[in-house]
Structure formats: structure tokens, C-alpha cells
Design a protein around this motif. Structure first.
Motif, PDB file in Angstrom:
ATOM      1  N   ILE A   1       1.069   4.161  -2.953  1.00  0.00           N
ATOM      2  CA  ILE A   1       0.796   5.569  -2.653  1.00  0.00           C
ATOM      3  C   ILE A   1       1.987   6.440  -3.046  1.00  0.00           C
TER       4      ILE A   1
ATOM      5  N   TYR B   1      -7.286  -3.288   0.443  1.00  0.00           N
ATOM      6  CA  TYR B   1      -8.222  -3.111   1.552  1.00  0.00           C
ATOM      7  C   TYR B   1      -9.137  -4.318   1.697  1.00  0.00           C
TER       8      TYR B   1
ATOM      9  N   PRO C   1      -3.974   1.777 -10.174  1.00  0.00           N
ATOM     10  CA  PRO C   1      -3.641   2.008  -8.762  1.00  0.00           C
ATOM     11  C   PRO C   1      -4.864   1.994  -7.851  1.00  0.00           C
TER      12      PRO C   1
ATOM     13  N   ILE D   1       1.985   6.821  -6.794  1.00  0.00           N
ATOM     14  CA  ILE D   1       0.945   7.753  -7.244  1.00  0.00           C
ATOM     15  C   ILE D   1       1.394   9.192  -7.034  1.00  0.00           C
ATOM     16  N   ILE D   2       1.885   9.491  -5.844  1.00  0.00           N
ATOM     17  CA  ILE D   2       2.304  10.863  -5.532  1.00  0.00           C
ATOM     18  C   ILE D   2       3.476  11.286  -6.411  1.00  0.00           C
TER      19      ILE D   2
ATOM     20  N   ILE E   1      -5.427  -0.548  -4.683  1.00  0.00           N
ATOM     21  CA  ILE E   1      -5.703  -0.083  -3.322  1.00  0.00           C
ATOM     22  C   ILE E   1      -6.992  -0.721  -2.790  1.00  0.00           C
TER      23      ILE E   1
ATOM     24  N   PHE F   1       0.833  -1.203   0.000  1.00  0.00           N
ATOM     25  CA  PHE F   1       0.000   0.000   0.000  1.00  0.00           C
ATOM     26  C   PHE F   1       0.872   1.259   0.000  1.00  0.00           C
ATOM     27  N   PHE F   2       1.912   1.265   0.828  1.00  0.00           N
ATOM     28  CA  PHE F   2       2.813   2.415   0.895  1.00  0.00           C
ATOM     29  C   PHE F   2       3.520   2.641  -0.437  1.00  0.00           C
TER      30      PHE F   2
END
Length: 95
Positions: free
Chosen positions: A20, A81, A73, A23-24, A77, A16-17
């Protein structure tokens, strides 16, 4: 068996990290904040792409073309979850 559950949860958190961060960083590159001609940025970007492409690739092939919008993405995610919810609801199997 509890340690197996904790290891699986840790792996989900790490993936997950990484997603993220990818994406950023893609947003920062797209908006010109980061420059891929800088060696450090290029190395980090290449490393992140090598980590997430095995996950994104099959999803991108299954998804219809969205005209520049990448939903892979988001699906990853949501899948992470969902996997975490499934594991937490079945934690009794690990005890």
C-alpha cells in the motif's frame, strides 16, 4: 502453534502495508508531489522497490501487457487477502 499463526498473520499485514505504501508513493511521484531528486525520497523509493520487486517481477512477466496499467499490486493484495482467509479458516490446525 498459536504463535506461528500470529507470526504468519503479522507477516501478511507487513507485506500488505509495504504494498500500500508503494502504491501511494508511486502515485505521489507520478503526480509530482514527491521529487525523486530529494535524497530521502529517493532512498525510501529505492528501498520499497527492492522489497516489492521480488513479488511483482514474476507477476509482471505472467501478465499480458496492459499499456501502462500495472495490475501486479492488485493481484498481490488479492493474494494476501486470500492467504489470510485460508489461514483464518484453518486456524484449528494451529491450535
Amino acid at each position: 502453534m498459536t504463535s506461528l499463526f500470529q507470526i504468519l498473520m503479522l507477516l501478511i499485514d507487513v507485506v500488505f502495508f509495504v504494498v500500500i505504501v508503494h502504491i501511494i508513493m508511486s502515485w505521489l511521484i507520478s503526480f509530482g508531489v514527491l521529487n525523486l531528486r530529494q535524497p530521502m525520497v529517493a532512498q525510501i523509493w529505492d528501498g520499497l522497490n527492492r522489497l516489492v520487486e521480488p513479488i511483482y517481477g514474476p507477476l509482471r512477466r505472467m501478465l499480458p501487457p496492459m499499456g501502462g496499467l500495472d495490475l501486479a499490486p492488485l493481484i498481490v493484495i488479492i493474494g494476501l487477502y486470500a492467504l489470510e482467509i485460508i489461514l483464518r479458516n484453518n486456524v484449528a490446525l494451529f491450535l
